[in-house]
Design an enzyme around this catalytic site. Structure first.
Site, short mmCIF file in Angstrom:
data_model
loop_
_atom_site.label_atom_id
_atom_site.label_comp_id
_atom_site.label_asym_id
_atom_site.label_seq_id
_atom_site.Cartn_x
_atom_site.Cartn_y
_atom_site.Cartn_z
N PHE B 54 -19.58 -24.03 -65.31
CA PHE B 54 -19.17 -24.25 -63.13
C PHE B 54 -19.57 -25.78 -62.78
CE2 PHE B 54 -18.50 -19.50 -63.65
CZ PHE B 54 -17.36 -19.78 -64.26
N GLU B 55 -19.63 -26.19 -61.93
CA GLU B 55 -20.07 -26.96 -60.98
C GLU B 55 -21.56 -26.72 -60.18
OE1 GLU B 55 -16.44 -28.83 -57.89
OE2 GLU B 55 -17.62 -27.36 -57.20
N GLY B 56 -21.46 -25.76 -59.94
CA GLY B 56 -22.75 -25.31 -59.60
C GLY B 56 -24.34 -25.26 -60.62
N GLY B 57 -23.29 -25.84 -61.60
CA GLY B 57 -24.72 -25.99 -62.48
C GLY B 57 -24.36 -25.03 -63.72
N GLY B 135 -15.65 -30.73 -56.60
CA GLY B 135 -15.40 -31.83 -57.40
C GLY B 135 -14.58 -32.13 -57.94
#
Lengths: 332, 257
Positions: B54-57, B135
């Site tokens: 996930f692009e949150g990390g 993203g």
């Protein structure tokens, strides 16, 4: 489209890419000693001057430094510009309160389940404010370049897209080693970064739990850092687990204890988003966005006399429910 | 049009078909909404070894049924993950080449698989300012892409108003020439069909149709000419097992309403 100097908006075009020696000089002139920096929200707010570029930590509805944004809006700051990885409702409130009309980000709305922000639409479509769109990674690399003390970072996305096409501070180059085409994005060194953390000591040694987003690079890149924190812990506690410290004290200029400082957003392991409050805001701004957001600002920003009173308005029941869900990450 | 039966909704069909597009063992960079749900569904069905990013990390999470996150940046996205990193680090995994599939939703797509999530109308004077790339631009620039979205004429346009997330740009070699030498659009999963792209021209092609959908219906719901071969396979309808797993994940219909 938005070529520098000819924008149709009187937006603040603050140069956030500094010459190296001036950047260093600014850093060198800061008091970097181990000293107590604890102050009130209002005192920290005084450290932000009109016209400055402010970077916000967290992402979307997570670790949003709402207590400081709240204080800036109440202090009726002027001509601020902002950057953040992804902007949620704080962007609506920045535009609608008039503290800034320029936000650099990759995505801007409360969250996908609430649809497109009508307030963002009102301001951008009527050219009252600018939403400067960069790719998510390019913003991260801009902060990283700023943190590294280099003027730019090379990267491989954005080329060929209209996102790159409408930005004027990008350069394509041919790699001198491989001959490949590469994109250069400039460093972003904000005047001030506002970051909310789970805990830090009075000197500003900050420990973050969960997702760190772009906050570490942002703290290193900024010329000033204001931390709000769920709780202030002793320096002895920090020194017991120095491996958990992610932001070092000498980058930090102010420490403010602000419990529930991200409400109605989330702070990892402490509270989840206050979904019903976010639903309320979305409903309030759906039909009459400007009227709705003004009502919200009056009710939650200008009326309460303190952050505690703001939390009171949101309501103990909602806060407790969010805290129960937040702690579930450790309890389940 | 949507193929909706008494057994499942159009978005449930979209979700199941998207989940099937993932293979066990893949590293999948999933966006919010149907991709997040479909990747989680794939983990619970045929592809338990799918690693979600996930692009949150977040690296390798397993989202808890009934607790779907409203974005990919909340703590709900981190459940049973292997590692949490910064946004910049997780996006750099795409650039480094660790990701097999980028998996996203779309508001508007064109014949070359370019996605627009920035402006309806001109960027100078838009009729609607959309939320932007997030993203999306990075994911579609740097890896092989699967897009999940409903097939409607207003969403499938000849040329998007604004290329937020690049597909094959203007077709032919234009993507490569612009500097995007890796990745590219692979599949668009809709509620009517599975769509792919012609290797040479970069134009959209029908790979398979869902049960009960004719080639004409797929074409009617598309604002440009699709490449349609004379014989096109039909997908299997969602099974009871797939639908049960999906409804267990999203009981409140956050993403499958």
């Amino acid at each position: 489209m938005w070529a520098r100097g000819e924008s149709r908006l009187a937006v603040m075009e603050k140069d956030v890419t500094q010459e190296y020696l001036s950047l260093r000089e600014q850093t060198q002139s800061r008091d970097r000693s181990l000293r107590d920096k604890v102050m009130t929200l209002e005192e920290a707010c005084d450290l932000v001057a009109d016209g400055e570029h402010v970077s916000l930590g967290g992402s979307t509805a997570s670790r949003t430094p709402f207590a400081m944004v709240w204080a800036l809006i109440r202090a009726r700051k002027k001509n601020l510009s902002f950057s953040r990885s992804i902007v949620s409702t704080e962007g609506d409130l920045i535009f609608a309160s008039g503290i800034g009309n320029h936000i650099l980000t990759s995505w801007f709305s409360q969250g996908i389940v609430w649809g497109v922000s009508r307030v963002m639409r009102h301001f951008t479509e009527n050219k009252l404010a600018r939403f400067e769109e960069w790719s998510h990674m390019s913003i991260g690399l801009r902060f990283r370049a700023g943190a590294m003390g280099v003027p730019f970072m090379p990267m491989r996305s954005m080329m060929g897209s209209d996102v790159a096409g409408q930005l004027d501070n990008l350069e394509e180059m041919t790699c001198p080693f491989t001959g490949e085409k590469i994109l250069l994005v400039p460093a972003l060194n904000p005047d001030v970064a506002l970051i909310h953390v789970q805990r830090c000591d009075p000197y500003g040694n900050a420990q973050l739990d969960g997702l760190t987003f772009m906050d570490i690079d942002m703290a290193m890149a900024a010329n000033r850092v204001i931390l709000t924190t769920e709780r202030i812990i002793s320096n002895d506690q920090i020194r017991r687990r120095p491996d958990q410290t992610r932001i070092p004290f000498f980058t930090v200029d102010a420490v403010v204890e602000a419990p529930y400082g991200c409400a109605p957003h989330e702070c990892f392991g402490v509270y989840e988003p206050l979904f019903s409050h976010m639903d309320y805001y979305a409903e309030l701004t759906r039909k009459e966005p400007m009227e709705g957001v003004k009502t919200y600002l009056d009710e939650y920003y200008y009326a309460p006399k303190s952050w505690t009173e703001y939390l009171n308005l949101i309501g103990l029941e909602k806060l407790l429910d969010a805290a129960r869900r937040g702690r579930s990450i450790y309890d389940d | 049009m949507t193929i909706e039966t008494k057994d499942f909704t159009a978005s449930e069909l979209l979700c199941v078909m998207s989940a099937r597009a993932l293979e066990d063992g893949q590293v999948v960079f999933a966006g919010v909404g149907i991709p997040l749900l479909a990747a989680t569904l794939a983990q619970r069905l045929h592809a338990p070894g799918v690693t979600i990013l996930f692009e949150g990390g977040t690296i390798g999470p397993h989202v808890v049924p009934g607790q779907l996150p409203p974005t990919t940046n909340e703590q709900r996205c981190t459940r049973k993950a292997n590692m949490l990193v910064s946004i910049t680090e997780v996006l750099l995994l795409l650039q480094r080449g660790y990701v097999d599939v980028g998996f996203m939703g779309g508001a508007q797509i064109d014949q070359y698989g370019n996605l627009n999530s920035s402006f309806i109308g001109s960027a100078d004077d838009p009729s609607v300012r959309l939320p932007g790339t997030g993203g999306g631009n990075d994911i579609s620039s740097l890896t092989r892409m699967i897009v999940a979205m409903p097939q409607e004429k207003r969403r499938f346009v000849e040329n998007v108003d604004f290329i937020t997330s690049p597909g094959y740009i203007r077709g032919g070699t234009s993507r490569r020439d612009s500097g995007l030498i890796a990745g590219g659009m692979y599949r668009v999963v809709t509620d009517l069909a599975i769509l792919g792209f012609d290797d040479d021209t970069g134009r959209m092609r029908v790979e398979a149709l869902h049960p009960g959908v004719t080639p004409e219906q797929a074409q009617e719901n598309t604002g440009f000419e699709l490449i349609i071969d004379s014989s096109i396979p039909t997908t299997e309808p969602p099974t009871a097992e797939e639908l049960a797993a999906l409804r267990h994940l999203d009981p409140d219909k956050v993403y499958t309403a």
